[in-house]
Design a protein around this motif. Structure first.
Motif, mmCIF file in Angstrom:
data_model
loop_
_atom_site.group_PDB
_atom_site.id
_atom_site.type_symbol
_atom_site.label_atom_id
_atom_site.label_comp_id
_atom_site.label_asym_id
_atom_site.label_seq_id
_atom_site.Cartn_x
_atom_site.Cartn_y
_atom_site.Cartn_z
ATOM 1 N N MET A 80 0.847 -1.187 0.000
ATOM 2 C CA MET A 80 0.000 0.000 0.000
ATOM 3 C C MET A 80 0.886 1.242 0.000
ATOM 4 S SD MET A 80 -2.914 -0.858 2.867
ATOM 5 C CE MET A 80 -1.774 -1.242 4.184
ATOM 6 N N ARG A 81 0.570 2.185 -0.854
ATOM 7 C CA ARG A 81 1.295 3.457 -0.816
ATOM 8 C C ARG A 81 0.359 4.578 -0.365
ATOM 9 N NH1 ARG A 81 5.604 6.577 -4.642
ATOM 10 N NH2 ARG A 81 6.903 5.105 -3.528
ATOM 11 N N VAL A 82 0.809 5.314 0.623
ATOM 12 C CA VAL A 82 0.093 6.513 1.055
ATOM 13 C C VAL A 82 1.114 7.647 1.172
ATOM 14 C CG1 VAL A 82 -1.726 5.271 2.297
ATOM 15 C CG2 VAL A 82 0.380 5.897 3.497
ATOM 16 N N TYR A 83 0.619 8.841 1.356
ATOM 17 C CA TYR A 83 1.492 10.006 1.503
ATOM 18 C C TYR A 83 1.271 10.637 2.886
ATOM 19 C CZ TYR A 83 2.268 9.366 -3.421
ATOM 20 O OH TYR A 83 2.610 8.808 -4.632
ATOM 21 N N ILE A 84 2.356 11.091 3.481
ATOM 22 C CA ILE A 84 2.279 11.727 4.798
ATOM 23 C C ILE A 84 2.218 13.236 4.603
ATOM 24 C CG2 ILE A 84 3.461 12.096 6.994
ATOM 25 C CD1 ILE A 84 4.692 9.301 6.664
ATOM 26 N N ASP A 85 1.099 13.820 5.030
ATOM 27 C CA ASP A 85 0.894 15.261 4.834
ATOM 28 C C ASP A 85 1.168 16.084 6.089
ATOM 29 O OD1 ASP A 85 0.194 14.670 2.290
ATOM 30 O OD2 ASP A 85 -1.824 15.517 2.376
ATOM 31 N N GLY A 86 1.198 15.435 7.246
ATOM 32 C CA GLY A 86 1.413 16.200 8.475
ATOM 33 C C GLY A 86 1.778 15.266 9.606
ATOM 34 N N VAL A 87 2.578 15.768 10.547
ATOM 35 C CA VAL A 87 3.018 14.967 11.694
ATOM 36 C C VAL A 87 2.770 15.758 12.971
ATOM 37 C CG1 VAL A 87 4.975 13.769 12.780
ATOM 38 C CG2 VAL A 87 4.862 13.935 10.286
ATOM 39 N N GLY A 88 2.345 15.064 14.017
ATOM 40 C CA GLY A 88 2.244 15.638 15.360
ATOM 41 C C GLY A 88 3.023 14.760 16.323
ATOM 42 N N LEU A 89 3.683 15.356 17.302
ATOM 43 C CA LEU A 89 4.536 14.583 18.204
ATOM 44 C C LEU A 89 4.519 15.208 19.593
ATOM 45 C CD1 LEU A 89 6.779 12.433 18.723
ATOM 46 C CD2 LEU A 89 8.431 14.104 17.842
ATOM 47 N N TYR A 90 4.411 14.360 20.612
ATOM 48 C CA TYR A 90 4.526 14.828 22.000
ATOM 49 C C TYR A 90 5.052 13.680 22.848
ATOM 50 C CZ TYR A 90 3.496 17.832 25.990
ATOM 51 O OH TYR A 90 3.611 18.645 27.099
ATOM 52 N N GLY A 91 6.261 13.859 23.375
ATOM 53 C CA GLY A 91 6.869 12.822 24.204
ATOM 54 C C GLY A 91 7.866 13.458 25.152
ATOM 55 N N PRO A 92 8.521 12.657 25.984
ATOM 56 C CA PRO A 92 9.494 13.227 26.930
ATOM 57 C C PRO A 92 10.676 13.842 26.190
ATOM 58 C CG PRO A 92 9.506 10.806 26.992
ATOM 59 C CD PRO A 92 8.380 11.200 26.104
ATOM 60 N N GLY A 93 10.837 15.152 26.301
ATOM 61 C CA GLY A 93 11.906 15.845 25.578
ATOM 62 C C GLY A 93 11.596 16.051 24.113
ATOM 63 N N LEU A 94 10.377 15.781 23.720
ATOM 64 C CA LEU A 94 9.946 15.933 22.314
ATOM 65 C C LEU A 94 8.597 16.658 22.326
ATOM 66 C CD1 LEU A 94 10.698 12.221 21.304
ATOM 67 C CD2 LEU A 94 12.063 14.200 20.596
ATOM 68 N N ASP A 95 8.649 17.986 22.419
ATOM 69 C CA ASP A 95 7.427 18.748 22.653
ATOM 70 C C ASP A 95 6.602 19.010 21.402
ATOM 71 O OD1 ASP A 95 8.132 18.822 25.261
ATOM 72 O OD2 ASP A 95 8.893 20.883 25.251
ATOM 73 N N SER A 96 7.167 18.739 20.247
ATOM 74 C CA SER A 96 6.445 18.978 18.994
ATOM 75 C C SER A 96 7.233 18.314 17.870
ATOM 76 C CB SER A 96 6.330 20.481 18.713
ATOM 77 O OG SER A 96 7.626 21.011 18.439
ATOM 78 N N TRP A 97 6.641 18.247 16.678
ATOM 79 C CA TRP A 97 7.375 17.700 15.535
ATOM 80 C C TRP A 97 8.533 18.612 15.141
ATOM 81 C CZ3 TRP A 97 9.439 14.011 13.324
ATOM 82 C CH2 TRP A 97 9.760 13.970 11.950
ATOM 83 N N ASP A 98 8.363 19.922 15.291
ATOM 84 C CA ASP A 98 9.462 20.839 14.988
ATOM 85 C C ASP A 98 10.691 20.499 15.824
ATOM 86 O OD1 ASP A 98 8.628 22.445 12.955
ATOM 87 O OD2 ASP A 98 7.707 23.956 14.251
ATOM 88 N N GLU A 99 10.475 20.310 17.131
ATOM 89 C CA GLU A 99 11.587 19.996 18.015
ATOM 90 C C GLU A 99 12.080 18.573 17.742
ATOM 91 O OE1 GLU A 99 10.722 20.625 22.108
ATOM 92 O OE2 GLU A 99 12.731 20.077 22.771
ATOM 93 N N GLY A 100 11.141 17.656 17.572
ATOM 94 C CA GLY A 100 11.509 16.260 17.342
ATOM 95 C C GLY A 100 12.311 16.084 16.061
ATOM 96 N N ARG A 101 11.947 16.826 15.037
ATOM 97 C CA ARG A 101 12.646 16.704 13.748
ATOM 98 C C ARG A 101 14.116 17.102 13.894
ATOM 99 N NH1 ARG A 101 9.421 19.625 9.239
ATOM 100 N NH2 ARG A 101 9.799 21.296 10.704
ATOM 101 N N LEU A 102 14.375 18.174 14.661
ATOM 102 C CA LEU A 102 15.763 18.608 14.877
ATOM 103 C C LEU A 102 16.551 17.553 15.648
ATOM 104 C CD1 LEU A 102 15.187 22.370 15.808
ATOM 105 C CD2 LEU A 102 16.185 21.465 13.691
ATOM 106 N N ILE A 103 15.927 16.973 16.653
ATOM 107 C CA ILE A 103 16.615 15.968 17.476
ATOM 108 C C ILE A 103 16.839 14.686 16.684
ATOM 109 C CG2 ILE A 103 16.300 14.463 19.490
ATOM 110 C CD1 ILE A 103 14.817 16.925 20.773
ATOM 111 N N LEU A 104 15.795 14.237 16.001
ATOM 112 C CA LEU A 104 15.893 12.946 15.306
ATOM 113 C C LEU A 104 16.799 13.020 14.075
ATOM 114 C CD1 LEU A 104 12.155 11.873 15.632
ATOM 115 C CD2 LEU A 104 14.097 10.941 16.876
ATOM 116 N N SER A 105 17.001 14.218 13.567
ATOM 117 C CA SER A 105 17.917 14.357 12.423
ATOM 118 C C SER A 105 19.337 14.647 12.891
ATOM 119 C CB SER A 105 17.430 15.482 11.494
ATOM 120 O OG SER A 105 17.441 16.727 12.184
ATOM 121 N N GLY A 106 19.550 14.705 14.204
ATOM 122 C CA GLY A 106 20.892 14.890 14.743
ATOM 123 C C GLY A 106 21.346 16.335 14.806
#
Lengths: 92, 268
Positions: B1-27
């Protein structure tokens, strides 16, 4: 009676999770619903259960609830009357 | 199955948003483990916010972030997935029923059902779109992703996927020992659009070995410590913005293989 009113205010804040509001911030005569504290019908249901649990006083139907839950003073008066106590002196 | 990702939301310990998470997860920024406060969930009215539990707030927080990023409104159907539901409320109900008097809080009882978060989502946005609420133990993220992708491809065109879990109080915690809270949301689409960030190919496989793991030990602990955080390896692939293949856990005898292809939007 001021002790009972204080218990009622503490119950309202705690049970309804009124964040940022202290029990003393609720005046005795403040309407709890509508323009006053802004509570709604779901809150009323919660208060009915909690009043029975804490004070052993049952609110039997909607009409009685509408009168009894109007304010802290009216709840105190309802609880006192249900227990056969003298009517509460209204705080001014 | 192929789908497209149009938006992400994130909230976890030390990961307050996708903006913050993206910076951390990309190093680009080091990860620092922090306590996770209750989510602000600003989409909820004050009355609903004080009435609902922290699990609902977590779900609403990530749902709102993903929806805003994807530019969708509440007419988009949704899949809400949680392994344990609102375990704090379930604990409270059990505790009340084990004592006298047994009078349950009407609000807590109302909040205890598994689809309570999507109920609050619908109230907040006056949404009448269809919704599915599911649970699949430790495979809840994969289960939700498959359900949402099938929904996108067979029915709706776009679907909001929301996956979330919080640790339970004891004794429930011993049965489901989640180490922290975690919430993630994706808006999936059938066709690539102006807000699509990646194409995602989803394939079931009977080979359950070689599940993708996180290189950072703190993030790997979170990935294995919360069913919703099984999404971290996909989030990392999205953050790195490069083609990747990775396997996520699903059932004892099934895993899900994901192929991520970033979408580059040329400047107008």
């Amino acid at each position: 009676m001021s002790g009972l009113r204080q218990q009622i205010k503490e119950m309202i804040v705690e049970v309804l999770n009124l964040e940022g509001m202290a029990p003393d911030g609720i005046a005795d005569e403040t309407p709890l619903f509508g323009e006053g504290l802004g509570l709604d019908s779901i809150d009323a249901l919660e208060l009915i259960v909690e009043i029975e649990k804490r004070f052993g006083t049952k609110i039997a139907n909607r009409d009685i609830a509408a009168t009894a839950l109007a304010s802290v003073n009216s709840i105190a008066a309802f609880i006192s009357a249900s227990k056969g106590e003298a009517p509460a002196n209204q705080a001014t | 199955m192929r789908v497209y990702i149009d938006g992400v939301g994130l909230y976890g310990p030390g990961l307050d948003s996708w903006d913050e998470g993206r910076l951390i997860l990309s190093g680009q920024r080091p990860y620092e483990r922090r306590n996770m406060p209750p989510a602000p969930a600003s989409a909820l009215s004050p009355n609903e916010r004080r009435r609902c539990g922290t699990t609902v707030r977590l779900a609403i927080q990530v749902a709102e972030e993903a929806s805003i990023r994807a530019g969708i409104d509440a007419t988009v159907p949704s899949v809400f997935a949680s392994s344990g539901g609102d375990s704090e409320i379930l604990h409270n109900l059990c505790e009340t029923l084990a004592t006298t008097p047994k009078d349950l809080s009407p609000t807590r009882f109302h909040n205890s059902v598994h689809n309570a978060p999507v109920g609050y989502w619908s109230i907040a946005h006056k949404a009448t779109a269809s919704s599915t609420s599911l649970s699949c133990f430790d495979g809840t993220f994969a289960g939700g992703l498959i359900e949402a992708a099938v929904s996108v491809l067979t029915e709706t065109g776009k679907t909001l996927l929301v996956v979330y879990d919080l640790p339970a109080p004891e004794p429930l915690h011993s049965a489901c020992p989640f180490i922290c809270g975690f919430g993630v949301a994706f808006v999936l689409a059938r066709k690539a659009g102006g807000r699509s960030i990646a194409a995602l190919d989803i394939e079931l496989t009977g080979d359950t070995g070689n599940i993708a793991v996180m290189g950072n030990s703190d993030l790997e602990t979170i990935r294995t410590g919360n069913p919703a955080a099984r999404s971290l390896t996909l989030l990392e692939a999205l953050a790195l913005d490069r083609t990747a293949g990775l396997k996520i856990p699903y059932l004892d005898d099934l895993a899900v293989y994901l192929t991520v292809e970033p979408i580059v939007h040329r400047a107008q």
